[in-house]
Scaffold this active site. Sequence first.
Site, PDB file in Angstrom:
ATOM      1  N   VAL A  63       0.855  -1.191   0.000  1.00  0.00           N
ATOM      2  CA  VAL A  63       0.000   0.000   0.000  1.00  0.00           C
ATOM      3  C   VAL A  63       0.885   1.233   0.000  1.00  0.00           C
ATOM      4  CG1 VAL A  63      -1.675   1.337   1.353  1.00  0.00           C
ATOM      5  CG2 VAL A  63      -1.906  -1.145   1.211  1.00  0.00           C
ATOM      6  N   GLY A 108       4.255   4.175   3.091  1.00  0.00           N
ATOM      7  CA  GLY A 108       3.847   2.922   2.457  1.00  0.00           C
ATOM      8  C   GLY A 108       3.971   1.786   3.441  1.00  0.00           C
ATOM      9  N   LYS A 109       3.494   0.632   3.082  1.00  0.00           N
ATOM     10  CA  LYS A 109       3.680  -0.553   3.927  1.00  0.00           C
ATOM     11  C   LYS A 109       3.345  -1.777   3.098  1.00  0.00           C
ATOM     12  CE  LYS A 109       4.867  -1.415   8.244  1.00  0.00           C
ATOM     13  NZ  LYS A 109       5.758  -0.615   9.107  1.00  0.00           N
ATOM     14  N   GLY A 110       3.925  -2.911   3.483  1.00  0.00           N
ATOM     15  CA  GLY A 110       3.616  -4.171   2.804  1.00  0.00           C
ATOM     16  C   GLY A 110       3.445  -5.268   3.825  1.00  0.00           C
TER      17      GLY A 110
END
Length: 419
Positions: A63, A108-110
């Site tokens: 994201v 962001g992040k995953g």
Amino acid sequence: MLATKVLDNAYDVALENFDMAADALGLDNDTREMIKYPERVLTVTVPVRMDDGHIRRFEAYRVQHSTTRGPAKGGIRYHPQVTLDEVKALATWMTWKCAVVNIPFGGGKGGVTCDPKHMTQGELERMTRRYTSAILPLIGPDQDIPAPDVYTNSQTMAWIMDTYSMTKGFTIPGVVTGKPISLGGSLGRNEATGRGVFYTIGSACEYLGMALKGATVAVQGFGNAGSIAAQLLFEAGAKIIAVSDSAGCIYNKNGLDIPELIHMKTLTGHVSGFPESEAIDPAALLAMNCDILVPAALENAITAENASTVRARIIAEAANGPITPAADRILESRDAFVIPDILCNAGGVTVSYFEWVQDEQHLFWEAQDVYNRLERVMKTSFRDVLKIHMDQKVPMRIAANMLGIGRVAEAVHLRGIYP
Ligand code: NAD
């Protein structure tokens, strides 16, 4: 019929905290529309050949909440409870966090929904490489730069960098941070989150007139963030009386020997069974009679259900989102001083930024340079947040969000919007 316990949804928490800070800032609706929600959300399927020869499918996400102030930046989490909403929440917090410490990144992040504790190194490597290939269109040193989070580490970053570089045909270290030093990592990155937590606790003690030497501390979560914070607090003369991890919780009223505990955790993978400690119920750690509580595990550790049992004067959020808004209100009424996550644990992303700068310049810094710069950033950011807290008479969390959200709002206005 059995009642099902509904856990607080981390994304709802992120949105609620946004609204409170936006209200305090008097932000208009147009600006809220532009900055509140993620810019890009990618869900991918990651098929992996397991060691037994069968294929297993994992759900995974990346994201990008915001790229207004620079490339998206944020870790990758491997955990059985990873959901899209959790990743969206973590990405949102990254946006405000990068703005609080004023580094030129968005958020962001995953995450991959998996149980890394029950996977072999080979399975983890194949999953990481396939996941990298699935999110490849989104990531890059100028687009979106992953880093470690829960149950990922420098080895995971090395695999991501290698997979990304293979597709481009040359080595691109700046695509991830938190890499091994021999692959362009930065000295001081591994301990940066815990070190940042330590600096903000020092600033909070100074503000509250509390001595750190002799202060009693309880740490929930003895991983990267929690163990390093504990180590530095121990070295500064604080007494770490309780520590937990996902497998157990230990206590010693005279203080635990943290370097020895880190050594044992490295060897055995858990804190339970540490000599000169007694096993206690993990819930008792949060309610411990101590000066400083460091939640350093996962979201929703302190909720409306247990907030009234918390007795610590300072709560330093090494973890992201460990306190729900309802719990915040209870803690506020009890005069607890919360160092909010987007300030407290921002040391990690700050040194990730230093790593990215060093990779871009092909010029690497001494460890002491990294520590000095980090200390300056953390102490300045603490002062900036504290000033809003005092001037506006708002809780520290709202103050931190006002600082971060305010900076992103200004940036989006200056850029304007494409017709
Ligand atoms: P990690 O994987 O190194 O450690 C997590 C630790 O939490 C492990 O010791 C695990 O056993 C423990 N844990 C898990 N569930 C628990 C539970 N219910 N009770 C007690 N302990 C539990 O992860 P980390 O990188 O230290 O991340 C911890 C928190 O810090 C996360 O919220 C993460 O998002 C946040 N954070 C990490 C960084 C970083 O640079 N690593 C940066 C900013 C924020």
